[in-house]
Design a protein around this motif. Structure first.
Motif, PDB file in Angstrom:
ATOM      1  N   ARG A 143       0.579 -11.282   1.611  1.00  0.00           N
ATOM      2  CA  ARG A 143      -0.491 -12.150   2.634  1.00  0.00           C
ATOM      3  C   ARG A 143      -1.596 -11.058   3.352  1.00  0.00           C
ATOM      4  O   ARG A 143      -2.510 -11.458   4.124  1.00  0.00           O
ATOM      5  CB  ARG A 143       0.110 -13.221   3.646  1.00  0.00           C
ATOM      6  N   MET A 144      -1.108  -9.752   3.360  1.00  0.00           N
ATOM      7  CA  MET A 144      -1.978  -8.746   4.245  1.00  0.00           C
ATOM      8  C   MET A 144      -2.594  -7.933   3.397  1.00  0.00           C
ATOM      9  O   MET A 144      -3.709  -7.345   4.016  1.00  0.00           O
ATOM     10  CB  MET A 144      -0.950  -7.854   4.842  1.00  0.00           C
ATOM     11  N   ILE A 145      -2.410  -7.623   2.010  1.00  0.00           N
ATOM     12  CA  ILE A 145      -2.779  -6.495   1.286  1.00  0.00           C
ATOM     13  C   ILE A 145      -4.327  -6.914   0.628  1.00  0.00           C
ATOM     14  O   ILE A 145      -5.006  -6.139   0.109  1.00  0.00           O
ATOM     15  CB  ILE A 145      -2.021  -6.161   0.115  1.00  0.00           C
ATOM     16  N   HIS A 146      -5.039  -7.950   1.104  1.00  0.00           N
ATOM     17  CA  HIS A 146      -6.169  -8.332   0.712  1.00  0.00           C
ATOM     18  C   HIS A 146      -7.497  -7.799   1.698  1.00  0.00           C
ATOM     19  O   HIS A 146      -8.595  -7.853   1.139  1.00  0.00           O
ATOM     20  CB  HIS A 146      -6.501 -10.060   0.727  1.00  0.00           C
ATOM     21  N   THR A 147      -7.160  -7.149   2.564  1.00  0.00           N
ATOM     22  CA  THR A 147      -8.059  -6.437   3.370  1.00  0.00           C
ATOM     23  C   THR A 147      -7.793  -4.914   3.379  1.00  0.00           C
ATOM     24  O   THR A 147      -6.816  -4.615   2.937  1.00  0.00           O
ATOM     25  CB  THR A 147      -7.861  -6.838   5.006  1.00  0.00           C
TER      26      THR A 147
END
Length: 601
Positions: A327-331
């Motif tokens: 859920r974190m690696i999209h930024t």
């Protein structure tokens, strides 16, 4: 002692056979005797008799049967009862809700104004009417399930003056509304339509509440929304409150020039240990609650790791490693966190991260930043069986789409750029586990060739050759595959497949020049002509196939325009055998001036 009575012999228990009785009759009589029991055995106990269910006989109705009529008085009584119950419910709602009647009126207006196929004048009239009814009570009814929806529609379609009036009424109550289940959507809608002055005023009103709102599931949505809409200075102002209590009390201590936490610490002479303790108290509840989707949180974690000691950094990486990392690696910062967790985590933590990606690999591969994490996994993780089982198997299912995707074409460059970015989180800062102990060529071979991915990749390139050559990003992929990959990793296992790919490209190039000017031949297209030129220079096997199948005897046709770059490549190549193939046919073109010899430096 008295003698015990002797037991009867087993012979006495045997059934005596009746003379002249047939065996079949004997068996029938024995079965009949089993079914015959004494009345005492059949008699039910009193309790069982009471519990025994007796079936009622079915009623048979004739044609002349008529249902018993219900009296009109009884029907009226039931209707009156329902009406009475409804009135009582309405009365209770009016007593419990202060603005219940107003909400009912607003709901009727909302049903009209939210329709799509209505005139703008009619919608504006209903919006204005609704805002007049709500004037002076907006802050009170903004938390209502119905009224908050009406307000969102009004804010979207009203004039700027009306929107300003709503903003002024809500201004003192933003913090409370930001944590409300229904009002949070109204606040984000207000931010979407707010001018620069109002956005700055709203972000200023968050001062002192950023950390507490980030720990709230709904409040964190508002902070993230404001963070994404704000400029660099406003973003930094929101981040500063997470660093130190002093910065919460005195927001003017730091200007917008200090972009990194280390710069803030050095300018204000803050104690690093104090900052670490405060950030731990802020970020630990966020970790425990799993509020990890927001870019401001990712940035805060990156700043924390930039000053953290090895023990604290290891603890954070351990908590982040798992399914939540997806859920974190999209930024941008989230992708960096993911790479840090993979590079410096233990083998167990890497395994948790990869297993957490199951079912999401395709989405991650298409993501601008997420694909960097996959590249990092391919470069670092030594457990190639696990990577092949989870990641590569999912990539194979959408291989054709990935070949034309921009992320897959420039992922390696993005990772290289990221390692040279603004955060220096090398082993000098974080001395933790370092992956990638296996030989890199062996790891690549296991992931690419032994897994079967390479064979499917070559087949897909052969099938999509023309589309890949004409595509800005696809041409890079087909070039890498056709040349056999870095260090010739596809040779000699897939030489036969690569020859088929070379034949496919040469067959497309051998097609006649189209008569329609709007249609471009593969040799005349900007992207494909350059890709084929590079293949001629770097892959002698392809150059020979292209010459024999497409260019031999036709060089004069392609000596002008973009296609001339392909012809010139046969003169520029360093392979003498390829030069000899084209020398005889190209010499007259050189003499006429259609082609020029390469300049030798």
């Amino acid at each position: 002692m008295a003698a015990k009575p002797q037991k009867k012999s087993s012979e006495s228990k045997k059934r005596k056979r009746i003379p002249n009785q047939k065996p079949e009759e004997s068996i029938a009589n024995s079965e009949k005797s089993k079914l015959t029991t004494s009345p005492k055995k059949l008699k039910l106990s009193s309790s069982n008799a009471q519990n025994k269910v007796t079936k009622k006989p079915f009623k048979v109705y004739t044609k002349d049967y008529q249902k018993p009529s219900v009296k009109k008085d009884e029907v009226d009584t039931k209707k009156l009862g329902r009406l009475r119950a409804k009135e009582l419910a309405e009365a209770r709602k009016k007593k419990r809700k202060k603005h219940y009647s107003l909400e009912q009126e607003l709901a009727l207006l909302w049903e009209k104004m939210r329709c799509r196929n209505i005139a703008k004048e009619d919608r504006s009239r209903w919006v204005t009417e609704a805002l007049k009814k709500m004037k002076g009570k907006i802050s009170e009814i903004a938390s209502s399930h119905v009224s908050s929806r009406v307000l969102q529609t009004c804010v979207k379609h009203c004039t700027q003056d009306e929107r300003n009036a709503v903003f002024m009424e809500l201004r003192p109550h933003f913090i409370a509304l930001a944590s409300n289940t229904y009002a949070v959507h109204l606040v984000t809608k207000m931010l979407d339509h707010a001018p620069k002055e109002q956005l700055a005023e709203f972000i200023s009103s968050l001062h002192g509440h950023v950390a507490s709102l980030l720990r709230h599931m709904l409040g964190s949505l508002v902070i993230e929304h404001a963070y994404n809409l704000g400029n660099a200075t406003q973003k930094q102002a929101l981040l500063m409150e997470l660093y130190s209590p002093e910065l919460q009390l005195f927001k003017d201590l730091v200007t917008g020039k200090e972009n990194r936490l280390e710069d803030v610490i050095s300018k204000l002479q803050l104690q690093k240990s104090s900052v670490l303790r405060h950030m731990t108290s802020v970020l630990q509840p966020i970790l425990e609650k799993g509020i990890l989707d927001h870019s401001i949180v990712h940035r805060a974690f990156m700043e924390y790791l930039s000053i953290a000691d090895p023990s604290s950094a290891a603890d954070v990486i351990q908590q982040l490693s798992g399914a939540s990392l997806v859920r974190m690696i999209h930024t941008k910062d989230g992708s960096r966190l993911g790479q840090l967790c993979i590079r410096h985590g233990s083998a167990k933590e890497r395994k948790k991260i990869i297993k957490g990606m199951k079912g999401h690999v395709d989405k991650i591969a298409h993501d601008k930043f997420g694909n960097m994490v996959l590249v990092c996994i391919f470069s670092v993780v030594d457990d190639t069986k696990l990577v092949s089982k989870i990641i590569i198997r999912e990539l194979e299912g959408n291989l054709k789409e990935l070949l034309l995707d921009q992320s897959e074409s420039d992922g390696g460059e993005a990772v290289e750029e990221d390692t040279n970015g603004e955060y220096d989180l090398s082993d000098s800062n974080i001395q933790l586990n370092e992956g990638g102990k296996k030989d890199s060529f062996k790891r690549r071979q296991e992931l690419l060739v032994n897994s079967g991915l390479a064979e499917k990749l070559v087949d897909a390139c052969s099938e999509m050759a023309e589309g890949l050559l004409r595509d800005k990003y696809g041409k890079e992929v087909i070039y890498e595959v056709a040349t056999g990959g870095a260090d010739g990793i596809l040779h000699p296992t897939l030489d036969a497949k690569l020859a088929e790919l070379h034949e496919a490209i040469a067959s497309i190039a051998a097609q006649p020049k189209p008569d329609e000017p709007e249609k471009e031949h593969i040799l005349e297209n900007f992207h494909s002509s350059r890709a084929i030129r590079k293949l001629v220079l770097d892959c002698p096997a392809f150059a020979s196939t292209l010459w024999e199948k497409a260019l031999k005897g036709n060089c004069a046709i392609w000596a002008k325009g973009f296609s001339s770059k392909v012809i010139n490549a046969f003169l520029e190549t360093s392979d003498s055998a390829v030069k000899e193939l084209a020398k005889e046919e190209l010499q007259p073109l050189i003499e006429r001036g259609d082609l020029s010899l390469p300049v030798v430096e």
